[in-house]
Design a protein around this motif. Structure first.
Motif, mmCIF file in Angstrom:
data_model
loop_
_atom_site.group_PDB
_atom_site.id
_atom_site.type_symbol
_atom_site.label_atom_id
_atom_site.label_comp_id
_atom_site.label_asym_id
_atom_site.label_seq_id
_atom_site.Cartn_x
_atom_site.Cartn_y
_atom_site.Cartn_z
ATOM 1 N N UNK A 108 0.857 -1.180 0.000
ATOM 2 C CA UNK A 108 0.000 0.000 0.000
ATOM 3 C C UNK A 108 0.903 1.242 0.000
ATOM 4 N N UNK A 109 0.641 2.182 -0.910
ATOM 5 C CA UNK A 109 1.458 3.378 -1.053
ATOM 6 C C UNK A 109 0.623 4.597 -0.673
ATOM 7 N N UNK A 110 1.288 5.547 -0.004
ATOM 8 C CA UNK A 110 0.628 6.775 0.435
ATOM 9 C C UNK A 110 1.461 7.962 -0.031
ATOM 10 N N UNK A 111 0.769 8.953 -0.598
ATOM 11 C CA UNK A 111 1.428 10.182 -1.049
ATOM 12 C C UNK A 111 0.555 11.342 -0.605
ATOM 13 N N UNK A 112 1.143 12.253 0.202
ATOM 14 C CA UNK A 112 0.387 13.390 0.739
ATOM 15 C C UNK A 112 1.114 14.682 0.393
ATOM 16 N N UNK A 113 0.341 15.695 0.011
ATOM 17 C CA UNK A 113 0.863 17.035 -0.251
ATOM 18 C C UNK A 113 0.182 18.018 0.692
ATOM 19 N N UNK A 192 3.578 0.685 2.762
ATOM 20 C CA UNK A 192 3.288 -0.232 3.854
ATOM 21 C C UNK A 192 2.996 -1.606 3.272
ATOM 22 N N UNK A 193 3.389 -2.643 3.917
ATOM 23 C CA UNK A 193 3.123 -3.995 3.390
ATOM 24 C C UNK A 193 1.635 -4.337 3.458
ATOM 25 N N UNK A 194 1.202 -5.167 2.518
ATOM 26 C CA UNK A 194 -0.184 -5.607 2.491
ATOM 27 C C UNK A 194 -0.527 -6.494 3.693
ATOM 28 N N UNK A 195 0.479 -7.106 4.270
ATOM 29 C CA UNK A 195 0.230 -8.021 5.375
ATOM 30 C C UNK A 195 -0.316 -7.323 6.626
ATOM 31 N N UNK A 196 -0.245 -6.000 6.696
ATOM 32 C CA UNK A 196 -0.770 -5.285 7.861
ATOM 33 C C UNK A 196 -2.285 -5.389 7.957
ATOM 34 N N UNK A 197 -2.948 -5.631 6.833
ATOM 35 C CA UNK A 197 -4.411 -5.746 6.799
ATOM 36 C C UNK A 197 -5.080 -4.537 7.472
#
Length: 675
Positions: A108-113, A192-197
């Motif tokens: 999972x990818x996060x991008x914030x401005x 973040x890894x997908x395994x975090x659920x």
């Protein structure tokens, strides 16, 4: 109204029967479309109820963060280049932030401005300073609980995000991120890894300059495209339809089927049939939703109405040329609460032109016959209009604005005088009329030269008789005092008549000289400059300005007549300009030629005389006193002749500020002679 339009209107009267059949077909088509739309809405409602009954994974709550499908591989570097395909669907948070979430098999990818033009930095190792500085608050939540994180950095580059407070099972105590900033604000990117659920995500930005809650976040559940829901939707959706399930905010949750609008596919009518359908039968269609097949969020009118609790259907043009699409949107409700929107779309196959092939064939046959009849009438009207147009053009070419003819009859007879119909009679009448007008015009044009020639001898006799009378009276005795004024008046009248005769003769010679002038390639800028230099000594105390273009202005023309026209304009302007006034001579290039303008300070032109200034024997100067030379008003007439010889016009106008007048001569050049 032209003849062609009148004949076409007569032909259109035969449209009564085909129009009746066309209206019948349109009514049938409208009923079929309405039935198809109601059937699709009923299918959509059935699918929506089935999704609720089968307890499909539908979103709960009014707001959520949507995780889009990553189009390209994402590199975590703090820059938004990899996010460009997803930026149109960024999600705002707070008053200054924009959030993008994307997922793929890797995580999972996060991008914030965050907009921040005045950065406030603090020591990242000091928690108090970190909260006082500009920072980003992040909350991750799973089934075990929620973990808060604080993201802050003194400089661009890699940072380590550490958990705040007690750790939560299944959530990381720290993870890497990238921090970048510029004059507009700062940007954070992390994976973040997908395994975090993860089930929920909270995000908030604190900008010290704006103030506010330093720990504030917007906590929402996470939504993304569900393969399981798509599989269940595919089992429920009707055949050959495209079905999409949307969240209450319009985010795409599931999808099945494909909208095939290619002409000729699965019974879809071809381009010609679709064109006839859209032109003659179909009622109004909505515009096509371009690029709406692969977007993560839909905000079309039917989706917005379905989100408001209404079931709606829309007919619109497809993305393929000539295709028609029926779209139905219904709300998905659970326990009286909106949990999503179901959108069904299908390419129309039954309605376009297939509703009644027999009636359509009859309609096309009727239109074909009408088109042939209309084409025949149009050709007849076009030929008639062209003949009348030739007659009109010949009449317009034959007569100039001053009544002179341009030698039409020297090149041949008037057109269509040999035609045996009524147009031929009209052409022959025009020919006789112009012959009479041409003869009378020629007589008037030569009248001045004839009068000047015929009046010379009587004037000479009167002058010699006055001389002899004065000589005879002086031999006998001194002239009586009361006789001297009468004799002086007689001599003054003879002198004035002589000046009139000479001016009329000079005008005739000027007309012939202008007509016989030979053209050459000259630089008009040098011609106007030379005239201006010659006029300055004559202007006296008056100011004479000369405005010329920066580059040479070449024109194929006769320079001597142009200089004579400028002499006439300057003489006219000088007589009306006050002793301490100004004159302005300018030259500028215009489309296809040049324009010379001479403006001067003085009284404005009378409105009643502006259209007659360039006629012969017209003058605005005061009547001459006894002993003064008479003024015939031939100068501006010569200016007009020079302008017409060069394919242009002469005009006069009052200046906008009312301080004077301006005379202009437009020149279009003279035709080149072929050797």
């Amino acid at each position: 109204m032209t003849l062609r339009r009148k004949l076409l209107l007569v032909a259109l009267c035969t449209l009564a029967l085909p129009v009746a059949g066309w209206l019948y077909v349109r009514q049938m088509e409208a009923l079929l479309r309405e039935g198809q739309a109601q059937a699709l809405i009923a299918s959509a409602r059935a699918v929506a109820r089935s999704l609720v009954v089968t307890h499909a994974e539908l979103p709960q709550g009014d707001a959520a963060w949507y995780v889009e499908q990553a189009v390209n591989p994402i590199t975590v570097d703090g820059y938004g280049d990899d996010w460009a395909p997803l930026t149109p669907w960024s999600q705002p948070f707070g008053t200054r932030g924009k959030l993008l979430l994307a997922g793929d098999a890797g995580g999972l990818y996060l991008y914030a401005e965050v907009r921040d033009t005045r950065r406030t930095r603090g020591d990242a190792m000091d928690g108090a300073n970190a909260l006082a500085a500009d920072h980003l608050n992040l909350v991750l939540g799973n089934a075990a609980g929620q973990q808060r994180y604080l993201l802050e950095s003194d400089a661009p580059g890699a940072i380590t995000v550490r958990a705040q407070g007690p750790s939560v099972a299944g959530l990381p105590a720290e993870f890497p991120a990238q921090w970048q900033e510029d004059g507009s604000g700062f940007r954070i990117e992390l994976s973040l890894p997908r395994s975090l659920q993860l089930q929920t995500l909270g995000i908030g930005a604190y900008v010290a300059e704006a103030g506010g809650d330093r720990m504030a976040v917007e906590l929402r559940p996470l939504l993304d495209y569900s393969s399981a829901l798509s599989t269940e939707l595919a089992s429920l959706a009707p055949e050959r339809t495209q079905a999409r399930v949307l969240s209450p905010q319009g985010w795409l949750l599931a999808r099945s089927g494909k909208l095939d609008t290619a002409p000729g596919a699965h019974g879809q009518p071809g381009w010609f049939a679709a064109l006839v359908y859209r032109s003659l039968l179909a009622t109004r269609l909505e515009d096509a939703n371009l690029w709406a097949q692969d977007v993560p969020r839909l905000d079309t009118p039917e989706v917005l109405r379905a989100r408001a609790g209404q079931s709606v259907s829309v007919w619109r043009s497809g993305e393929e040329r000539g295709s028609v699409v029926l779209s139905a949107a219904v709300p998905i409700e659970q326990d009286g609460k909106l949990v999503g929107v179901l959108l069904l779309e299908q390419a129309s196959r039954a309605v376009p032109l297939l509703a009644n092939r027999a009636l359509l064939g009859l309609l096309l046959t009727s239109f074909g016959v009408l088109l042939v009849a209309g084409a025949i009438l149009l050709l007849f009207a076009t030929r008639l209009s062209l003949r009348l147009g030739r007659l009109r053009n010949a009449a317009e070419r034959a007569q100039l604005s001053d009544g002179r003819l341009d030698g039409l009859f020297e090149r041949g007879r008037f057109p269509m005088t040999d035609a045996p119909d009524e147009i031929g009679d009209l052409a022959r009448s025009f020919e006789r009329l112009f012959e009479a007008v041409g003869g009378y015009t020629d007589y008037l044009r030569t009248l001045a030269s004839k009068l000047s020639h015929e009046l010379n001898t009587p004037l000479a006799i009167v002058k010699s008789s006055l001389d002899n009378l004065e000589h005879a009276l002086q031999e006998r005795a001194e002239l009586p005092p009361d006789a001297q004024p009468y004799l002086a008046r007689a001599r003054d009248g003879v002198a004035r008549l002589g000046a009139l005769v000479r001016a009329m003769s000079e005008a005739s010679r000027m007309e012939r000289a202008i007509a016989a002038a030979e053209p050459e390639d000259v630089d008009l800028r040098e011609v106007v400059r030379g005239c201006a230099d010659a006029y300055r000594p004559l202007a006296g105390a008056r100011r004479l300005d000369c405005m010329l273009p920066d580059t040479p202005l070449h024109l194929h023309c006769a320079p001597e007549p142009i200089a004579q026209a400028l002499d006439k304009l300057f003489d006219n302007a000088l007589s009306f300009t006050p002793p301490d006034g100004w004159l302005r001579l300018s030259l500028r290039a215009v489309d296809g030629g040049a324009e010379i303008e001479l403006a001067n300070q003085g009284p404005p032109l009378p409105a009643a005389m502006q259209g007659r200034l360039f006629d012969s024997l017209v003058s605005l100067r005061d009547k001459a006193t006894p002993g003064d030379a008479p003024h015939l008003g031939l100068g501006l007439y010569v200016v007009r002749l020079v302008a017409e010889r060069h394919g242009g016009v002469a005009s006069a106008r009052n200046l906008d500020d009312g301080d004077g007048v301006a005379f202009s001569v437009s020149l279009r050049g003279m035709p080149r002679q072929r050797l």
